[in-house]
Scaffold this motif. Structure first.
Motif, short mmCIF file in Angstrom:
data_model
loop_
_atom_site.label_atom_id
_atom_site.label_comp_id
_atom_site.label_asym_id
_atom_site.label_seq_id
_atom_site.Cartn_x
_atom_site.Cartn_y
_atom_site.Cartn_z
N GLU A 508 31.54 57.70 77.47
CA GLU A 508 32.73 58.15 78.23
C GLU A 508 33.21 56.88 77.99
N GLY A 509 33.52 55.98 77.24
CA GLY A 509 34.47 54.43 76.47
C GLY A 509 34.44 54.77 75.15
N ASP A 510 34.03 53.48 74.71
CA ASP A 510 34.51 53.83 73.19
C ASP A 510 33.07 54.05 72.83
N PRO A 511 32.82 54.87 71.49
CA PRO A 511 31.60 55.46 71.56
C PRO A 511 31.06 54.22 70.42
N ALA A 512 31.25 53.78 69.80
CA ALA A 512 31.07 52.84 68.45
C ALA A 512 29.80 51.70 69.73
N ASN A 513 30.59 51.41 70.48
CA ASN A 513 30.00 50.48 71.28
C ASN A 513 28.69 50.66 72.36
N ASP A 514 29.13 52.14 72.60
CA ASP A 514 27.42 52.71 73.24
C ASP A 514 26.39 53.36 71.80
N ALA A 515 27.12 53.29 71.07
CA ALA A 515 26.04 53.08 69.97
C ALA A 515 24.94 52.58 69.71
N GLN A 516 26.03 51.11 69.97
CA GLN A 516 25.34 50.16 69.49
C GLN A 516 24.73 49.76 70.96
N LYS A 517 24.20 50.03 71.64
CA LYS A 517 23.92 50.13 73.35
C LYS A 517 22.44 51.12 72.98
N ALA A 518 22.76 51.95 71.71
CA ALA A 518 21.27 52.76 71.96
C ALA A 518 20.47 52.12 70.96
N LEU A 519 20.84 51.71 69.56
CA LEU A 519 20.08 51.05 68.85
C LEU A 519 19.49 49.39 69.57
N GLU A 520 20.25 48.56 70.10
CA GLU A 520 19.45 47.79 70.31
C GLU A 520 18.60 48.21 71.79
N GLN A 521 18.34 49.71 72.60
CA GLN A 521 17.59 49.83 73.65
C GLN A 521 16.57 50.43 72.79
N ILE A 522 16.09 50.88 71.10
CA ILE A 522 15.06 51.44 70.37
C ILE A 522 14.50 50.14 69.96
N GLU A 523 15.18 49.52 69.67
CA GLU A 523 15.03 47.93 69.57
C GLU A 523 14.21 47.08 70.40
N SER A 524 14.89 46.61 71.67
CA SER A 524 14.33 46.28 72.68
C SER A 524 13.25 46.71 73.10
N GLU A 537 6.28 51.93 57.43
CA GLU A 537 6.70 50.83 57.40
C GLU A 537 8.23 50.91 57.66
N ASN A 538 8.60 51.87 56.88
CA ASN A 538 10.44 52.60 55.95
C ASN A 538 10.94 53.45 57.62
N ILE A 539 11.33 52.53 58.20
CA ILE A 539 11.86 53.68 59.50
C ILE A 539 13.32 53.05 60.19
N VAL A 540 13.86 54.58 59.90
CA VAL A 540 15.46 54.26 60.31
C VAL A 540 15.58 54.32 61.64
N LYS A 541 16.27 53.23 62.10
CA LYS A 541 16.49 53.36 63.57
C LYS A 541 17.71 53.60 63.66
N ALA A 542 18.22 54.90 64.99
CA ALA A 542 19.79 55.39 64.41
C ALA A 542 19.76 55.29 66.42
N GLY A 543 20.88 54.96 66.21
CA GLY A 543 21.74 54.96 67.92
C GLY A 543 23.21 55.53 67.31
N ILE A 544 23.38 56.99 68.15
CA ILE A 544 23.56 57.64 68.29
C ILE A 544 24.68 57.91 69.05
N ALA A 545 26.46 58.49 69.48
CA ALA A 545 26.66 57.88 70.86
C ALA A 545 27.85 59.70 70.38
N PHE A 546 27.88 60.30 71.72
CA PHE A 546 28.35 61.36 71.84
C PHE A 546 29.71 61.53 71.91
N LYS A 547 30.75 62.39 71.82
CA LYS A 547 32.11 62.27 72.96
C LYS A 547 33.02 63.19 72.22
N GLY A 548 32.16 64.81 73.46
CA GLY A 548 33.01 65.68 72.81
C GLY A 548 32.40 65.84 71.95
#
Length: 556
Positions: A508-524, A537-548
């Motif tokens: 609802e705000g900055d998609p880039a910031n929310d994508a980073q939060k999604a990635l941090e959630q995967i990590e944490s 071992e070859n694992i891609v972690k993708a935080g994806i934020a949708f806006k419209g």
């Protein structure tokens, strides 16, 4: 020996020396069943029509058909043989009573009834029938009757036959639910239900001219809709043990057929494609239509699913809410669903008044239609309904789900070939190309959907829908516990030790910031824990934020 592809007349199969799997034991079991009126439900093209044709020839007084049963199992049943060719039989099928309007369907129903009367036109010469009876018969033959005449037509025909022969009548009604389902799909449900209720109740309720009334269909339509007050009706569905091995082919029958046609080496292939149905206590039932086509053509592909009436099931898949689409994705990924099954369903009750889906009724239609099969079942003690662990039965049905979803995606202008390429962008950690291509897709999707309060679920369901068509190559999992929480989606390559973890946010705000939060959630929350336990071992972690109509990503 020839294979009877599409032949549903027992006499034609026996006289034509076609290959026949002996199901004549059904006759003896029906005679020993104390029920006066029986409905047996099975998926389409599982041998219901052929079995009813067999029953007709066994009982019919029309002529001596005993030669058709020479060498078959029923010859070893002395009780059944006492009934052979002793009864007048009415045999009617409603399989063709499906059109886009009630007026057309009503005309088809009148035609079906008229043709059955024509088979018994000898009644016009009967000295035991009165003149007004014969005038009624002529009116039906010429299709000049009023609606009330057709409602009472089956009942009256049983009365005329008993009067003429001095014997009670066997009434066989095949595919009774076809016009009802067509009415639901095409918008004339109430009219067709009203007609069918009147006709079937008159014919089956308290009819003293009836020896046995037997019906088949796919669905157990609710009694209050069709069989109101019909207390003598006994219903056997695929969840019941009765008659479980008479519809469809057993493992032994399939193995013998393969042996007879020198195809023993194809057993594992035929099992993967067409086995998997559980009917009552029979745990390994094969789709007979597809087995015959496979043996005839010697190629494994989807045969049954392309001939069956899939309109209702396809509509339910495509118009289901996002959380139901997520369940479909789980089925495609090889996971089961544990669901309560509404075994008697008024089709109009598939949706509640607020428009939401009645899931127990919907899963019941999937189950009874042959699109799911129960791996386990039990009665819920609170609600008195079946609770089943459901899976797609085989590869053929999985192909139907995938094709339906692919066509759904095409409705957004999205090409099937792009799905695998999108994953490759992520595996290569080419986030910019992924973001550009995926945003283009979302632009098309957003023009079809108002996301509203369930935006994250809708986005996730769409992504899962895309991924579900790749489940032969990729193992796709969603909403699973791993580490210290539940990830949104994990994609595991079946051919290489690599995987992608996706976490979605609706911004609802900055998609880039929310994508980073999604990635941090995967990590944490250490969502990769299960994958590393599997040696990946070859694992891609993708935080994806949708806006419209756009998305933003962060990859690690």
């Amino acid at each position: 020996m020839l294979l009877p592809s599409g032949i549903e007349d027992f006499k034609d199969i026996i006289e034509g020396n076609y290959y026949y799997i002996d199901k004549t034991g059904l006759i003896g079991d029906l005679l020993r069943d104390g029920a006066n009126v029986i409905l047996i439900t099975r998926p389409r093209r599982f041998g219901k029509s052929l079995n009813f044709s067999m029953i007709k020839y066994f009982f019919s007084k029309e002529r001596d058909y005993s030669y058709l049963f020479k060498g078959l199992k029923i010859e070893k049943d002395p009780l059944a043989l006492e009934y052979m060719n002793k009864y007048p039989v009415i045999h009617i099928t409603f399989k063709d009573a499906k059109t886009s309007s009630w007026e057309e369907t009503y005309d088809v129903l009148k035609s079906i009834i008229s043709k059955e009367y024509d088979k018994h036109s000898y009644l016009l010469e009967s000295e035991k029938l009165r003149e007004h009876h014969k005038k009624y018969i002529v009116k039906i033959l010429e299709r000049r009757g009023e609606p009330v005449d057709y409602r009472e037509s089956l009942y009256n025909l049983t009365y005329f036959l008993e009067t003429h022969f001095g014997k009670k009548v066997i009434l066989l009604i095949d595919e009774y639910d076809v016009p009802i389902e067509s009415g639901y799909v095409n918008g004339y449900y109430e009219k067709v239900v009203d007609f069918m209720r009147g006709m079937l109740t008159a014919a089956l309720k308290g009819n003293t001219s009836l020896f046995k009334g037997l019906l088949t269909g796919v669905y157990r339509v609710a009694k209050e809709d069709i069989f109101s007050g019909l207390n003598n009706l006994v219903i056997y569905t695929i969840l019941d043990d009765f008659y479980s091995h008479y519809f469809g082919f057993t493992t032994e029958e399939v193995k013998k057929m393969l042996f007879d046609f020198n195809m023993e080496d194809r057993y594992e292939e035929i099992k993967e494609w067409y086995d998997g149905y559980s009917f009552g206590s029979a745990k390994s039932i094969y789709n007979p239509w597809s087995v015959i086509e496979f043996v005839r053509r010697k190629v494994a592909q989807a045969y049954w699913i392309n001939t069956s009436g899939n309109d209702l099931i396809r509509e339910l898949i495509l118009k289901s809410p996002s959380h139901v689409k997520q369940k479909i994705e789980k089925l495609l990924s090889g996971e089961g669903l544990t669901e309560m099954i509404e075994s008697t369903c008024a089709l109009r009750d598939l949706r509640y008044e607020n428009g939401s889906i009645n899931e127990s009724a919907m899963w019941g239609l999937f189950l009874f239609g042959g699109y799911l099969t129960p791996k386990s079942k039990k009665i819920d003690s609170t609600f008195g309904q079946w609770v089943c662990e459901l899976f797609p039965p085989n590869k053929e049905v999985l192909a139907f789900y995938r094709t339906t979803i692919i066509n759904w995606l095409k409705g957004f202008g999205f090409e099937y070939g792009k799905i695998g390429q999108l994953l490759e962008y992520l595996f290569q950690r080419d986030g910019k190309t992924f973001e550009r291509e995926f945003s283009d897709i979302l632009t098309k999707v957003a023009s079809y959907h108002m996301f509203g309060d369930e935006a994250e679920r809708v986005y996730q369901a769409f992504v899962l829908g895309m991924l579900s068509v790749l489940t032969e190559r990729f193992e796709v999992k969603s909403e699973r516990e791993s580490g210290f929480g539940r990830y949104d989606v994990v994609i595991i390559d079946r051919k290489a030790p690599r995987a992608i973890i996706m976490e979605f946010k609706v911004s609802e705000g900055d998609p880039a910031n929310d994508a980073q939060k999604a990635l941090e959630q995967i990590e944490s929350r250490k969502y990769e824990a299960d994958l590393r336990d599997r040696g990946i071992e070859n694992i891609v972690k993708a935080g994806i934020a949708f806006k419209g109509k756009s998305c933003s990503y962060r990859i690690a």
